[in-house]
Each structure stands twice: as C-alpha cells, then as structure tokens.
Design a protein around this motif. Sequence first.
Motif, PDB file in Angstrom:
ATOM      1  N   LYS A  79       0.847  -1.205   0.000  1.00 21.05           N
ATOM      2  CA  LYS A  79       0.000   0.000   0.000  1.00 21.05           C
ATOM      3  C   LYS A  79       0.873   1.242   0.000  1.00 21.05           C
ATOM      4  O   LYS A  79       1.818   1.335   0.791  1.00 21.05           O
ATOM      5  N   PRO A 166      -6.243   3.342 -10.889  1.00 20.79           N
ATOM      6  CA  PRO A 166      -6.000   2.424 -12.000  1.00 20.79           C
ATOM      7  C   PRO A 166      -5.865   3.137 -13.346  1.00 20.79           C
ATOM      8  O   PRO A 166      -5.362   2.546 -14.306  1.00 20.79           O
ATOM      9  N   ASN A 167      -6.314   4.388 -13.411  1.00 19.66           N
ATOM     10  CA  ASN A 167      -6.219   5.100 -14.687  1.00 19.66           C
ATOM     11  C   ASN A 167      -4.959   5.955 -14.799  1.00 19.66           C
ATOM     12  O   ASN A 167      -4.734   6.574 -15.832  1.00 19.66           O
ATOM     13  N   ASN A 169      -1.356   5.509 -15.331  1.00 14.48           N
ATOM     14  CA  ASN A 169      -0.347   4.496 -15.639  1.00 14.48           C
ATOM     15  C   ASN A 169       0.363   4.868 -16.927  1.00 14.48           C
ATOM     16  O   ASN A 169       0.061   5.896 -17.543  1.00 14.48           O
ATOM     17  N   ASN A 214     -13.840   6.692 -11.851  1.00 19.55           N
ATOM     18  CA  ASN A 214     -14.583   6.468 -10.613  1.00 19.55           C
ATOM     19  C   ASN A 214     -14.252   5.176  -9.875  1.00 19.55           C
ATOM     20  O   ASN A 214     -15.146   4.535  -9.325  1.00 19.55           O
ATOM     21  N   SER A 215     -13.017   4.785  -9.844  1.00 22.99           N
ATOM     22  CA  SER A 215     -12.674   3.632  -9.005  1.00 22.99           C
ATOM     23  C   SER A 215     -12.669   4.059  -7.539  1.00 22.99           C
ATOM     24  O   SER A 215     -12.772   3.225  -6.640  1.00 22.99           O
ATOM     25  N   ASN A 217     -10.440   4.811  -5.571  1.00 26.77           N
ATOM     26  CA  ASN A 217      -9.332   4.375  -4.716  1.00 26.77           C
ATOM     27  C   ASN A 217      -8.646   5.559  -4.053  1.00 26.77           C
ATOM     28  O   ASN A 217      -8.118   5.445  -2.950  1.00 26.77           O
TER      29      ASN A 217
ATOM     30  N   ALA B 150      -6.813   1.198 -18.702  1.00 28.52           N
ATOM     31  CA  ALA B 150      -6.796   1.062 -17.235  1.00 28.52           C
ATOM     32  C   ALA B 150      -5.867  -0.073 -16.844  1.00 28.52           C
ATOM     33  O   ALA B 150      -5.630  -0.996 -17.612  1.00 28.52           O
ATOM     34  N   LYS B 151      -5.318   0.040 -15.648  1.00 30.44           N
ATOM     35  CA  LYS B 151      -4.491  -1.030 -15.104  1.00 30.44           C
ATOM     36  C   LYS B 151      -5.168  -1.433 -13.809  1.00 30.44           C
ATOM     37  O   LYS B 151      -4.999  -0.790 -12.776  1.00 30.44           O
ATOM     38  N   ASN B 153      -6.360  -2.837 -10.346  1.00 27.25           N
ATOM     39  CA  ASN B 153      -5.541  -3.132  -9.169  1.00 27.25           C
ATOM     40  C   ASN B 153      -6.392  -3.542  -7.971  1.00 27.25           C
ATOM     41  O   ASN B 153      -6.106  -3.158  -6.845  1.00 27.25           O
ATOM     42  N   ARG B 156      -4.670  -5.088  -4.890  1.00 27.37           N
ATOM     43  CA  ARG B 156      -4.046  -4.210  -3.903  1.00 27.37           C
ATOM     44  C   ARG B 156      -5.065  -3.296  -3.240  1.00 27.37           C
ATOM     45  O   ARG B 156      -4.915  -2.910  -2.096  1.00 27.37           O
ATOM     46  N   PHE B 157      -6.086  -2.896  -3.991  1.00 27.90           N
ATOM     47  CA  PHE B 157      -7.095  -1.974  -3.459  1.00 27.90           C
ATOM     48  C   PHE B 157      -8.463  -2.609  -3.669  1.00 27.90           C
ATOM     49  O   PHE B 157      -9.121  -2.344  -4.669  1.00 27.90           O
ATOM     50  N   TYR B 159     -11.436  -2.229  -2.748  1.00 24.58           N
ATOM     51  CA  TYR B 159     -12.612  -1.469  -2.319  1.00 24.58           C
ATOM     52  C   TYR B 159     -13.783  -1.730  -3.270  1.00 24.58           C
ATOM     53  O   TYR B 159     -13.594  -2.054  -4.436  1.00 24.58           O
ATOM     54  N   ARG B 161     -15.934   0.210  -4.874  1.00 20.89           N
ATOM     55  CA  ARG B 161     -15.997   0.973  -6.125  1.00 20.89           C
ATOM     56  C   ARG B 161     -14.903   0.554  -7.101  1.00 20.89           C
ATOM     57  O   ARG B 161     -15.091   0.615  -8.312  1.00 20.89           O
ATOM     58  N   ASN B 162     -13.775   0.109  -6.574  1.00 27.73           N
ATOM     59  CA  ASN B 162     -12.713  -0.351  -7.470  1.00 27.73           C
ATOM     60  C   ASN B 162     -13.148  -1.639  -8.170  1.00 27.73           C
ATOM     61  O   ASN B 162     -12.853  -1.853  -9.347  1.00 27.73           O
ATOM     62  N   PHE B 165     -15.492  -0.621 -10.838  1.00 26.56           N
ATOM     63  CA  PHE B 165     -14.691  -0.065 -11.932  1.00 26.56           C
ATOM     64  C   PHE B 165     -14.210  -1.189 -12.852  1.00 26.56           C
ATOM     65  O   PHE B 165     -14.355  -1.134 -14.071  1.00 26.56           O
ATOM     66  N   ARG B 169     -15.599  -2.474 -16.836  1.00 28.56           N
ATOM     67  CA  ARG B 169     -14.777  -2.721 -18.020  1.00 28.56           C
ATOM     68  C   ARG B 169     -14.935  -4.148 -18.532  1.00 28.56           C
ATOM     69  O   ARG B 169     -15.070  -4.374 -19.727  1.00 28.56           O
ATOM     70  N   TRP B 230     -24.857   4.841 -12.612  1.00 29.12           N
ATOM     71  CA  TRP B 230     -24.225   5.429 -11.423  1.00 29.12           C
ATOM     72  C   TRP B 230     -23.087   6.353 -11.849  1.00 29.12           C
ATOM     73  O   TRP B 230     -22.997   7.491 -11.405  1.00 29.12           O
ATOM     74  N   SER B 231     -22.224   5.851 -12.753  1.00 28.37           N
ATOM     75  CA  SER B 231     -21.069   6.681 -13.089  1.00 28.37           C
ATOM     76  C   SER B 231     -21.464   7.820 -14.029  1.00 28.37           C
ATOM     77  O   SER B 231     -20.830   8.872 -14.030  1.00 28.37           O
ATOM     78  N   VAL B 234     -22.197  10.672 -11.883  1.00 29.07           N
ATOM     79  CA  VAL B 234     -20.989  11.341 -11.390  1.00 29.07           C
ATOM     80  C   VAL B 234     -20.318  12.111 -12.535  1.00 29.07           C
ATOM     81  O   VAL B 234     -19.913  13.261 -12.363  1.00 29.07           O
ATOM     82  N   PRO B 242     -20.979  12.589  -1.172  1.00 26.02           N
ATOM     83  CA  PRO B 242     -20.854  11.145  -0.935  1.00 26.02           C
ATOM     84  C   PRO B 242     -22.201  10.491  -0.662  1.00 26.02           C
ATOM     85  O   PRO B 242     -22.467   9.384  -1.120  1.00 26.02           O
ATOM     86  N   GLN B 245     -24.101   9.829  -3.715  1.00 24.02           N
ATOM     87  CA  GLN B 245     -23.488   8.729  -4.471  1.00 24.02           C
ATOM     88  C   GLN B 245     -23.846   7.376  -3.866  1.00 24.02           C
ATOM     89  O   GLN B 245     -24.017   6.389  -4.594  1.00 24.02           O
TER      90      GLN B 245
END
Lengths: 253, 271
Positions: A79, A166-167, A169, A214-215, A217, B150-151, B153, B156-157, B159, B161-162, B165, B169, B230-231, B234, B242, B245
């Motif tokens: 992290k 994630p966007n 990179n 909108n991830s 993170n 996008a990459k 992740n 690692r994260f 959450y 919403r991630n 996300f 895709r 939803w997106s 936003v 928040p 949302q």
Amino acid sequence: MAENKTVRFIITRQDTPDSASYEEEFVLDYRPGMNVISALMEIRRNPVNAKGEKTTPISWDMNCLEEVCGACSMNINGKPRQSCSALVDQLEQPIRLAPMSTFPIIRDLQVDRSRMFDSLKRVKAWIPIDGTYDLGPGPRMPERKRQWAYELSKCMTCGVCLEACPNVNSKSDFIGPAPLSQVRLFNAHPTGEMNKAERLEAIMGDGGLTNCGNSQNCVQSCPKGIPLTTSIAALNRDTSIQAFKNFFGSDQI
Amino acid sequence: MTLWFFQNFFHISIFSVSVFLTVPLYESKMDLSQYCKKCLLFLPMERLETNSSVFDLDIISNYQRGVYIMAQNREFVWRRLHSLLGVIPIGVFLIQHLVVNHFAAISEEAFNNAAHFMESLPFRIFLEVFIIYLPILFHAIYGIYIAFTAKNNTSRFGYFRNWMFKLQRWTGVITLIFIAWHVWETRIAAAFGAEVNFNMMADILASPFMFAFYVVGVLSAIFHFANGLWSFLVSWGITVSPRSQVIATYFSIGVFVIVSTIAIRALVAFI
Ligand code: HEM
Ligand code: SF4
Ligand code: FES
C-alpha cells in the motif's frame, strides 16, 4: 526476554533509473517505537543485508518526518503511504518496501514526482495577485468556507492517490486526482475564483478530468483524508456548465 | 397512444443524437494546431510554449477559448459523448428491447406481435442506424480503448468501487462479444431472409450452451448499464456529495435487479 527481537525487511532496490530491480532482505534489531524511516536509517548506518554481506545504503526521500511534506511515500506491504509515519509495530512482517510504480525511479525507493508539480503548473494551481501596481486587498473569505478549503489545502503532493488510481499508468496521460482537487481549492478562493474558467479549461484538456473512471481508490488512500472524489464530481459539474457556456456562449467571461 | 409515444420518442432521440454526433465532427474539421493557444492568432507555437503560464487569457472571449479547447483537446468531448450515448440512446434502447422481449413471458403471440410492431416502425433502417448501430459502435470502440488504458488493481485496493470499476470494463467487453454474436444470429440473419420470431429464439435457446451464453451476455449488459447509470450521474456532476453517491448505488442495484428479472423471465419463456 533473553534473545533480542528482530524486524525483517524485504526491499525492492534499483541501482539506476534504467537498470533492473532486485530484492534485498535485511534483519534489524527491534527498538520500541521504530518506524520505517528509522529502520532505513539503521540500514544506512550499517549496510549489511540478511546474508551478512556488505551492501550499499538504501536511497529514499524524506524531509519533514511528520507526514506533511509527502516526500517519503513508498509502497509499504503493497500500500502506498508515508514511510515516516509507518510504525513497525503496526506492520505485518516481513515488511516489504517498494518504490511507487507510477513514478520514474531515481534509485531504490526514491522516485521522481515532477509530473505532479508539472500538473499543478498546468492547471494553474495558484492565485495570481501580481500587478504592475498594488492591487489592494482582495475580497474576504467567509470563515466557514476557509475552514472547508483548509481541508483541500492539506494536499502534500505525496503521490499516493496517483499510485492508487487504476487510470494513472504508463498507457494514459491522466494527471490524477491531486491536481484536480487543487483546481477546486483555488476556484473556491474569492480571488482565485476570478480565473476559474481558465483552470476548468485546463482540466478539460487531454489527460484531464474526464480520465477519471470512478474507481474511488484515491479517496480511500489519501493520508490527508482529502475528499478527492467529491472534488472530482464537483468539477464534473463545473466543467459541464463551463462547456455549455463555451459552446453556446455566455454574457460573462 | 403507444404508437404515438414510440414514433415521437424515436424522433426526439434521433434529433438529440444527431446534434451530439455533429458537434465533434464539426469541430474536428478545424485545424488549430498552427494557432496560438491564447488568442487564436496565426503564430509559431514554440515561442508561445516557452511562456505558457500566463494569465492574460482574458483578452480573448470564452467562446474563442471554448472553440480552441474543443478543437485541440477533444478528449473531453469524446468522453462526455461516450457517457451520454451509454444512457441515451443505448441504455434506453436496452430497456425497450428487454421490455419487448418480456412479451414472450405472456404468450408466443404477444411476443410475435410486439416484435412485428417494432419491425414495422417507419424509417426502420434509419432508426436502427442512428439509435442503435452508430451509438453502440462508437461507445464500444471508445469503451474498449478506455478499458484497455486502465491497469486494474483490485488485488491491492479491494474497495467496492474499485471492483465496480473493473467489472464495468469486463462487462463492457463481454457485452460487446455477446452483442456481436446476437446481432449476427438475428438481425444479419434477418437481412439474409430469416424471420425473427418466437420460434427463432426458441431454437437458439434450446441449446443449454447458448442459453447460458445469453444469460451471461444479458446480465453483463444489464450490470454494465446499471453501474453505468451510477457513473453517468458522477460524470456529469449530478451526484456530487458522498451521500447522494451512496443512494445512487442503491438505486443502481435496484435497476440491476428489476431489469434482470424482466430479462431472465423473457429468456426462460423461450424454453
Ligand atoms: C448494452 C450496451 C451498453 C450500454 C447500455 C452501455 C452503457 C454505459 C453507460 C451508461 C456508461 C456510463 C457512462 C459514464 O461513465 O459516464 C458506460 C460506460 C462504459 N462503457 Fe458502456 N454500454 C454498453 C456497451 C459497452 C460496450 C460494448 C463496451 C465495450 C467495451 C462498453 C465500455 C464501457 C466502458 C469502458 C465504460 C466506462 C467509462 C468510464 O468509466 O469512463 N460499453 N456504458
Ligand atoms: S490528494 Fe492526498 S494522496 Fe493525493 S497527493 Fe495530495 S495528500 Fe497525497
Ligand atoms: S518525510 Fe515528510 S511526509 Fe514523510
């Protein structure tokens, strides 16, 4: 309590910006209250790895040592966070340290965050007050608003939110959440507001605001608790209005 | 009454879509790369780049700057167009399509009548091209580009919403594969003379593999649409706080459940 407690570190190292990275392991004596930076300093004092071989000291960035400058960010156990405020007692062992992968690596854990400072210039994250003569005092800022804006102003350009996104990179030019939120900060200032349109148009450029997917993170990761996703959504609204004004015309500049 | 609604609804959609399709097309005809960014005068760019942090922009009008922004930095316009098309007309079409399919859950005859009604709409090919093919094509091509820049992740994260996300895709890509197959099997087959009716779908869905493929494809399209709503909220700055949302998340879950029920009931009715 005869034998000494130890702490194990696995550190991703890289000798030059272009060379390959490798891992090196270190075992240090435990001291109460130690944090990641004090451990790195200990290694610097006595650069010997876990195999007992002499090695080079580890390179990293730091300045304030109290989580306000943002220089010491790195990936700690996966992290991104500030190493100066990462207490060893609160970390799972072995402690893995790696440089933030979003930024070019200078050496070991030291990265080059210039892209963030360039973005701040690009979005005009300042308040222009210089004139050829004294422009006098600006409009006053309501205290409630000042307190609110203070939260946004806590950003220390640490790069954690870019690392988490994630966007952001190598395949995209996205400037990331931090400079976007700064646009909201400077647009909220009564004097800064006078250049609101320019900042909005800057983030409507390529690599700007719309790259956000909108991830969310960033808001989860920001060590300063900055409401980044609220800023982004608010800027989405502001740019919707700005685009409307630009396209259909407006009687205001 | 229904006929009136459909006819007018389509015309209104066509009109708005054509407007939004023409804006970037019109802007892209202008080559402003030779012009000064600040005043749109014909000046060599390099000299201006060196002192770009200037605040003297006020000498040009918002309109001029706006034209520049749109012509030079098109990403904003493309991205907003992508977002808009996902809801209007593609999302609206998706709902309409699934509602028509649901007639299959009533009776074979009801479904055939509804399908026949849709087929006999005036200017059919025009409607299809402007409300379905072009918007989906644009949204899909640009969507693939977005998805692959996008990459992910989530490891690692992790959450919520991630994950959404990432799923947005993935379901986009799955939906594209599904739509391509589905259009080939039905609309293109129809162009070569096959008749699209209850029996055609019953034949297709008789195979357990195809039934599973349809369930996955339809559910992924609905997920993509519901989470996309939803997106969308936003992206256009409608839900900023928040709390709004979070409520929009519950709303999108509701949309997913309700629309999925309608869709699955229809699919099951064919077997
Ligand atoms: C049934 C057809 C489809 C519908 C109803 C639909 C709808 C939507 C909606 C409403 C959004 C939200 C827009 C926003 O974020 O503001 C969206 C986003 C997106 N769509 Fe689609 N879409 C469809 C097909 C596809 C296909 C075939 C792809 C191809 C991969 C795709 C890729 C994407 C991507 C990557 C996003 C995320 C954009 C972002 O977050 O910025 N979509 N879609
Ligand atoms: S917004 Fe937060 S995470 Fe991002 S650079 Fe600023 S302080 Fe760091
Ligand atoms: S050294 Fe300043 S934040 Fe860690």
